[in-house]
Design an enzyme around this catalytic site. Structure first.
Site, short mmCIF file in Angstrom:
data_model
loop_
_atom_site.label_atom_id
_atom_site.label_comp_id
_atom_site.label_asym_id
_atom_site.label_seq_id
_atom_site.Cartn_x
_atom_site.Cartn_y
_atom_site.Cartn_z
N ALA A 167 56.90 64.56 31.03
CA ALA A 167 58.00 65.53 30.94
C ALA A 167 57.54 66.95 31.26
O ALA A 167 58.35 67.81 31.58
CB ALA A 167 58.61 65.49 29.55
N ASP A 195 82.99 45.09 24.33
CA ASP A 195 81.71 45.79 24.52
C ASP A 195 81.28 45.70 26.00
O ASP A 195 80.87 46.70 26.59
CB ASP A 195 80.66 45.15 23.60
CG ASP A 195 79.29 45.77 23.78
OD1 ASP A 195 79.09 46.92 23.34
OD2 ASP A 195 78.42 45.11 24.39
N LYS A 197 80.84 48.81 28.97
CA LYS A 197 79.66 49.02 29.84
C LYS A 197 80.05 48.91 31.32
O LYS A 197 79.58 49.69 32.16
CB LYS A 197 78.58 48.00 29.48
CG LYS A 197 78.05 48.17 28.06
CD LYS A 197 77.24 46.95 27.62
CE LYS A 197 76.73 47.10 26.19
NZ LYS A 197 76.23 45.84 25.63
N1 HSE Z 1 76.40 44.20 20.70
C1 HSE Z 1 75.72 44.50 21.93
C2 HSE Z 1 75.23 43.20 22.57
C3 HSE Z 1 74.56 45.43 21.60
O1 HSE Z 1 75.35 42.13 21.96
O2 HSE Z 1 74.78 43.24 23.71
C4 HSE Z 1 74.12 46.26 22.75
O3 HSE Z 1 75.07 47.04 23.31
#
Ligand code: HSE
Ligand code: NDP
Length: 436
Positions: free
Chosen positions: A33, A201, A205
Site C-alpha cells: 500500500a 442473496d 450479487k
Molecule cells: N450467505 C452467503 C452465502 C454468505 O451462502 O454465500 C456470503 O455472501
C-alpha cells in the site's frame, strides 16, 4: 508517511476477520500500500465482545458516530449488514468525507445508486469487493482486468449455502428440507436462511456484477429471483441421467433488446467446470468478446476469505486516496456520464432452454399430443427421458429437454400442455443453459 486510519462498524465474522488479517500481514500490506493501514477504532453494541477481539489495539465503542465523526479516521468499513442502519451510517460517513469499504451486497444492490451518487458528489470512494463472491476478486476482474472487453454474459454460483444444499441433495439423494437442516447444523445457512434459499442473496450479487459489466444502474427490483425451495430430488436425479447438474445460477446477459438479469435453478451440462463446483464454494464465468471465457473460483464466505477482499479494498483506497477523484476507477467501472439506460428485460423476453417434467397417463398418444403443442409454438426438443412404469402403474414421468426459446412462448405452451387431461400434476419447469 503516517498509517491510514480505519474504523470498523461491526466486528462480527467479517469485521474480526479483517482485523486479524490486517494485524497478521501488516508488513506485507504496508509494502504493497505504500503506508501502514491501522484499525484504530471498532464498534459493536456488545463492547466486551469487541474488546475480546481487538484487546488494546483499537478504541472500542458502541456508538458508530464516534467513528464516523472522528476526523482522524480516513476509511470506514461497514460490516454491520442490512439496509436500514447500514445505509444511514454509510451515507453519514460519506457526508463526513470518509472513504467507505463495505461487504454489504443487500445495501448496494438496493441503495447503490443513491450511495454512489453521494460518494461521487463528495469525491470519496465506496469499495465493495467483499460484497460479491467473498474472497474471489471478481469486482476487480470485471472493473479493471476485463476492461478491454465488451462483456457478453456472466453466469455464477454466488451463494455458498444453496450450492452446499444442492451438492448434498445430489450426492445423497436427499430432499431439500433434510439438507437445509444439515446446512444449519453445520453453520453454513443462517438461522433465517430465507435470503439464501430464495435466491435473494445471489440476486443482490448478480445485480452488482451486471451493473459493472454492462454500464447500467444497479436495479435489484428488476431482477427475476427464484430460489431452490421447490426443487425435488427426482429432478436432480433425472437431470443427472440426461448429463446435467442443477445449480442455483445467477445469469446476466446482453441481448439486442436489453439485459437479462435472473437467478433461478438451472440445468448446466455436467462436463462444464462450473457444474462441478461443489459444497459451499463459489464460481463465476465471464464471457468477454476479446478474452473469451474466464472462470473465477474460490470461497464466497467466511471470516478470512471475505476479509481478504475487504483488505484488498483498503489497500486500493490507500493507494488512490491522493489521486484526483476524476481519475480513480469509477464505482461501476463506467464513468457516470457513460452509464446507459439499456432496459432490464422482463422474464417473458428471456431466452433459455428448458427441462420439463410431467406426470402423465401412460397410454397411447400422450407423447404425441405434447410434442404437437411444442411444435405449434416452434419449440424444438433437445432430449427426452421416460421413466419405466412399474408393473401395473398407469402413470409415468416424462422428461423433455428443449432447445432455446423465448420464455413467453414456453409459458403459452406450458399452459396448453397443463390443460391436457393426460397431464396429471403441475408440470415442473427448470431453465437450462449450455454456457458454451
Ligand atoms: N450467505 C452467503 C452465502 C454468505 O451462502 O454465500 C456470503 O455472501
Ligand atoms: P455478523 O452478524 O457476524 O456481524 C455484524 C456485526 O455488526 C456484529 O459485530 C454486531 O455486533 C454489529 N452490529 C449489529 N448491529 C449494530 C449496531 N446497531 N451498532 C453497532 N454494531 C452493530 O455479520 P457478518 O460479519 O457475517 O456480515 C457482515 C456483512 O458482511 C453483511 O452485510 C454480510 O452480508 C456481509 N458478508 C458476510 C459474509 C460472511 O461470510 N459472513 C461474506 C460476504 C459478505 P453487536 O450485535 O454486538 O452490535
Amino acid at each position: 508517511m503516517n498509517a491510514i486510519k480505519v474504523g470498523l462498524l461491526g466486528i462480527g465474522t467479517v469485521g474480526s476477520g479483517t482485523f486479524h488479517v490486517l494485524q497478521r500481514n501488516q508488513a506485507e500490506i504496508r509494502g504493497r500500500a505504500g503506508r501502514g493501514i491501522e484499525v484504530s477504532m471498532v464498534c459493536r453494541r456488545d463492547v466486551a465482545a469487541a474488546r475480546a477481539v481487538v484487546g488494546d489495539a483499537a478504541v472500542v465503542t458502541a456508538d458508530p458516530y464516534a467513528i464516523i465523526n472522528n476526523p482522524e479516521i480516513d476509511i470506514v468499513v461497514e460490516t454491520i449488514g442490512g439496509c436500514g442502519l447500514a445505509r444511514e451510517l454509510v451515507l453519514a460517513a460519506i457526508a463526513q468525507g470518509k472513504h467507505v469499504v463495505t461487504a454489504n451486497k443487500a445495501l448496494l444492490a438496493v441503495h447503490g445508486t443513491e450511495i454512489f451518487e453521494a460518494a461521487r458528489a463528495k469525491g470519496v470512494m465506496v469499495a465493495f469487493e467483499a460484497a460479491v463472491a467473498g474472497g474471489i476478486p471478481i469486482i476487480k476482474a470485471l472493473r479493471e482486468g476485463l476492461t478491454a472487453n465488451r462483456i457478453e454474459w456472466i453466469a455464477g454460483i454466488i451463494n455458498g449455502t444453496t450450492n452446499f444444499i444442492l451438492s448434498e441433495m445430489k450426492a445423497k439423494g436427499l430432499d431439500f428440507d433434510v439438507v437445509l437442516k444439515e446446512a444449519q447444523r453445520l453453520g453454513y445457512a443462517e438461522a433465517d436462511p430465507t435470503f439464501d434459499i430464495e435466491g435473494v442473496d445471489a440476486a443482490h450479487k448478480l445485480t452488482l456484477m451486471s451493473a459493472i459489466a454492462f454500464g447500467v444502474p444497479v436495479q435489484f427490483d428488476k431482477a427475476y429471483v427464484e430460489g431452490i425451495t421447490q426443487l425435488q430430488a427426482a429432478d436432480i436425479r433425472y437431470a443427472e441421467q440426461l448429463g446435467y447438474r442443477i445449480k442455483l445460477l445467477g445469469h446476466t446477459r446482453r441481448r439486442e433488446n436489453g439485459i437479462e438479469l435472473r437467478v433461478h435453478p438451472t440445468l448446466v451440462p455436467a462436463n462444464r467446470l462450473i457444474a462441478n463446483v461443489e459444497g459451499a464454494m463459489n464460481a463465476v464465468l465471464v464471457q468477454g468478446d476479446a478474452v473469451g471465457t474466464t472462470l473465477y473460483y474460490g470461497k464466497g464466505a467466511g471470516a478470512e476469505p471475505t476479509a481478504s477482499a475487504v483488505v484488498a479494498d483498503l489497500v486500493d483506497i490507500t493507494r488512490l486516496a491522493t489521486a484526483d477523484p476524476d481519475h480513480r476507477v469509477p464505482h461501476l467501472a463506467f464513468q457516470p456520464d457513460a452509464i446507459s439506460n439499456t432496459p432490464i428485460l422482463p422474464m417473458e423476453d428471456v431466452i433459455s432452454g428448458y427441462y420439463l417434467r410431467m406426470r402423465v397417463a401412460d397410454e397411447a398418444g400422450v407423447l404425441s399430443r405434447i410434442t404437437t403443442i411444442l411444435a405449434e409454438h416452434d419449440i424444438s426438443i433437445d432430449g427426452m427421458l421416460q421413466r419405466e412404469s412399474a408393473d401395473g402403474e398407469k402413470q409415468t414421468d416424462l422428461i423433455i429437454l428443449t432447445h432455446e426459446t423465448v420464455e413467453g412462448r414456453m409459458n403459452k405452451a406450458l399452459a396448453q400442455m397443463q390443460g391436457l387431461p393426460t397431464v396429471l400434476a403441475p408440470i415442473v419447469r427448470i431453465r437450462k443453459e449450455d454456457l458454451a
